[in-house]
Motif scaffolding. Structure first.
Motif, PDB file in Angstrom:
ATOM      1  N   TYR A  18      11.001  -0.330 -67.369  1.00  9.40           N
ATOM      2  CA  TYR A  18      10.749  -0.211 -68.807  1.00  9.40           C
ATOM      3  C   TYR A  18       9.422  -0.829 -69.229  1.00  9.40           C
ATOM      4  O   TYR A  18       8.797  -0.367 -70.187  1.00  9.40           O
ATOM      5  CB  TYR A  18      11.871  -0.879 -69.597  1.00  9.40           C
ATOM      6  N   GLY A  19       8.999  -1.893 -68.545  1.00  8.39           N
ATOM      7  CA  GLY A  19       7.802  -2.602 -68.972  1.00  8.39           C
ATOM      8  C   GLY A  19       8.080  -3.476 -70.178  1.00  8.39           C
ATOM      9  O   GLY A  19       9.207  -3.934 -70.389  1.00  8.39           O
ATOM     10  N   ALA A  20       7.054  -3.714 -70.981  1.00  4.20           N
ATOM     11  CA  ALA A  20       7.207  -4.575 -72.157  1.00  4.20           C
ATOM     12  C   ALA A  20       8.103  -3.898 -73.188  1.00  4.20           C
ATOM     13  O   ALA A  20       7.880  -2.737 -73.545  1.00  4.20           O
ATOM     14  CB  ALA A  20       5.844  -4.866 -72.763  1.00  4.20           C
ATOM     15  N   PRO A  21       9.124  -4.602 -73.679  1.00  3.97           N
ATOM     16  CA  PRO A  21      10.057  -3.987 -74.637  1.00  3.97           C
ATOM     17  C   PRO A  21       9.367  -3.561 -75.929  1.00  3.97           C
ATOM     18  O   PRO A  21       8.567  -4.305 -76.491  1.00  3.97           O
ATOM     19  CB  PRO A  21      11.066  -5.114 -74.910  1.00  3.97           C
ATOM     20  N   GLU A  22       9.692  -2.365 -76.387  1.00  3.35           N
ATOM     21  CA  GLU A  22       9.199  -1.884 -77.676  1.00  3.35           C
ATOM     22  C   GLU A  22      10.171  -2.210 -78.799  1.00  3.35           C
ATOM     23  O   GLU A  22       9.831  -2.098 -79.975  1.00  3.35           O
ATOM     24  CB  GLU A  22       8.943  -0.377 -77.611  1.00  3.35           C
ATOM     25  N   GLU A  67      18.828   2.875 -72.425  1.00  2.00           N
ATOM     26  CA  GLU A  67      18.346   3.825 -71.421  1.00  2.00           C
ATOM     27  C   GLU A  67      17.363   4.851 -71.978  1.00  2.00           C
ATOM     28  O   GLU A  67      16.696   5.546 -71.211  1.00  2.00           O
ATOM     29  CB  GLU A  67      19.541   4.540 -70.768  1.00  2.00           C
ATOM     30  N   ARG A  68      17.251   4.933 -73.303  1.00  2.00           N
ATOM     31  CA  ARG A  68      16.295   5.858 -73.921  1.00  2.00           C
ATOM     32  C   ARG A  68      14.934   5.223 -74.164  1.00  2.00           C
ATOM     33  O   ARG A  68      14.002   5.891 -74.640  1.00  2.00           O
ATOM     34  CB  ARG A  68      16.863   6.379 -75.243  1.00  2.00           C
ATOM     35  N   HIS A  69      14.818   3.943 -73.855  1.00  2.00           N
ATOM     36  CA  HIS A  69      13.555   3.231 -74.048  1.00  2.00           C
ATOM     37  C   HIS A  69      12.451   3.890 -73.217  1.00  2.00           C
ATOM     38  O   HIS A  69      12.690   4.322 -72.090  1.00  2.00           O
ATOM     39  CB  HIS A  69      13.736   1.764 -73.626  1.00  2.00           C
ATOM     40  N   PRO A 122       0.420 -12.282 -63.664  1.00  2.00           N
ATOM     41  CA  PRO A 122       0.231 -10.880 -64.076  1.00  2.00           C
ATOM     42  C   PRO A 122       1.425 -10.026 -63.668  1.00  2.00           C
ATOM     43  O   PRO A 122       2.023 -10.235 -62.621  1.00  2.00           O
ATOM     44  CB  PRO A 122      -1.028 -10.451 -63.301  1.00  2.00           C
ATOM     45  N   GLY A 123       1.763  -9.078 -64.539  1.00  2.00           N
ATOM     46  CA  GLY A 123       2.859  -8.162 -64.229  1.00  2.00           C
ATOM     47  C   GLY A 123       4.214  -8.637 -64.699  1.00  2.00           C
ATOM     48  O   GLY A 123       5.194  -7.896 -64.629  1.00  2.00           O
ATOM     49  N   ASP A 124       4.307  -9.880 -65.183  1.00  2.00           N
ATOM     50  CA  ASP A 124       5.593 -10.408 -65.643  1.00  2.00           C
ATOM     51  C   ASP A 124       5.844 -10.032 -67.100  1.00  2.00           C
ATOM     52  O   ASP A 124       4.964 -10.175 -67.956  1.00  2.00           O
ATOM     53  CB  ASP A 124       5.634 -11.936 -65.510  1.00  2.00           C
ATOM     54  N   VAL A 125       7.039  -9.558 -67.404  1.00  3.97           N
ATOM     55  CA  VAL A 125       7.450  -9.266 -68.778  1.00  3.97           C
ATOM     56  C   VAL A 125       7.790 -10.596 -69.471  1.00  3.97           C
ATOM     57  O   VAL A 125       8.356 -11.503 -68.858  1.00  3.97           O
ATOM     58  CB  VAL A 125       8.680  -8.334 -68.779  1.00  3.97           C
TER      59      VAL A 125
END
Length: 306
Positions: A120-124, A130-132, A265-268
């Motif tokens: 998902y990466g960074a939460p929006e 599951e639709r993120h 780097p790369g950490d949410v």
């Protein structure tokens, strides 16, 4: 049922193997033992030492005569994926494709895939469902998501049924404290050895921690869930790293005195997975609270149980 479990000498999958054996299934384990341990493989399972990228998998599948595959063999470290993206892709993407080819060729009808919240990466928005949108921050997130697309294609083209389980931060006994994937096992190891735990960032970043025994039950339910679905498997709660360490210090009777280092780097920064779809459609829900799971983990580590 004949079930082939990849990575079955590793942390999560070895617990799945134990549970499958306990339920009377015939279980075959694929593991190259690069990170897994033979001591973790249930003695009633058949161990087939093999590398999913390099070895001839046809002989493995022929020996297992598997009806279902539960796939956990993977490169799981975000930092390794950033340093060696080709290696990460080879194991996580190519390795999965090679397994799917064998499922197609040898008539395996069910494939359970262990994916990750990293897709998902960074939460929006709070409570990632599951639709993120899929926007991985690391190559690891990319390499965990890409096999999901191959699964969908193999299902359309060859009729292989699948279930995708996107895990939050899994913890429990047998987790390797020498890598970077398991912050809890790393913290416990440091505390029990009288060393100072290291926290990257200010410790106020949050994670969604789910106990390995709850993960096991999700996999068992996924074996019998048809239709090609994707589920978040999580506690659906946020816990800061500082709070986590305070809990562990309390359970191990150690002082709370961490060292802090710059963010990696790369950490949410913040993560919580909404598990309501798994609750409603898979019939699964987490049973263990964080404190209960941590206590059981610490007790097992202290006892040195295999």
């Amino acid at each position: 049922m004949n079930v082939l479990v990849t990575g079955g000498a590793g942390f999560i999958a070895s617990h799945i193997v134990d549970r499958l054996i306990g339920l009377g299934h015939t279980v075959f384990v694929i593991d190259n033992l690069s990170t897994g341990r033979k001591a973790y493989v249930n003695p009633h399972a058949t161990m087939l030492e093999a590398d999913i990228v390099k070895d001839d998998l046809s002989r493995v599948f022929a020996a297992a005569r598997a009806e279902a595959v539960i796939h956990h063999a993977a490169q799981i470290d975000v930092q390794t994926s950033l340093k060696s993206p080709a290696l990460d892709a080879e194991i996580n993407i190519v390795g999965t494709i090679r397994l799917l080819e064998q499922c197609r060729d040898q008539g395996v009808r069910k494939f359970v895939y262990a994916s990750s919240a990293a897709v998902y990466g960074a939460p929006e928005y709070a409570g990632i469902d599951e639709r993120h949108p899929i926007h991985p921050l690391s190559f690891y997130g990319i390499s965990k998501h890409t096999p999901e697309l191959y699964l969908e294609a193999f299902a359309r083209l060859y009729g292989i049924d699948y279930t995708i389980l996107r895990y939050a931060n899994v913890y429990g006994y047998r987790q390797d404290s020498k890598g970077e994937a398991g912050v809890i096992s790393i913290f416990v190891d440091k505390l029990l050895q009288g060393e100072t735990p290291l926290i990257y960032g200010d410790g106020e970043q949050t994670r969604d921690f789910v106990y390995v025994k709850d993960i096991v039950e999700a996999n068992l339910l996924a074996l019998h869930h048809s239709g090609g679905a994707t589920f978040n498997i999580s506690s659906n709660t946020q816990t800061t790293i500082n709070t986590l360490l305070r809990l562990l210090c309390d359970l191990t009777e150690r002082p709370f005195a961490p060292k802090y280092a710059p963010e990696r780097p790369g950490d949410v920064i913040h993560s919580r997975l909404d598990n309501s779809k798994a609750v409603a459609e898979l019939g699964w829900k987490p049973v263990y609270s964080l404190r209960e799971g941590l206590k059981e983990t610490c007790d097992q580590i202290t006892r040195g149980t295999p």
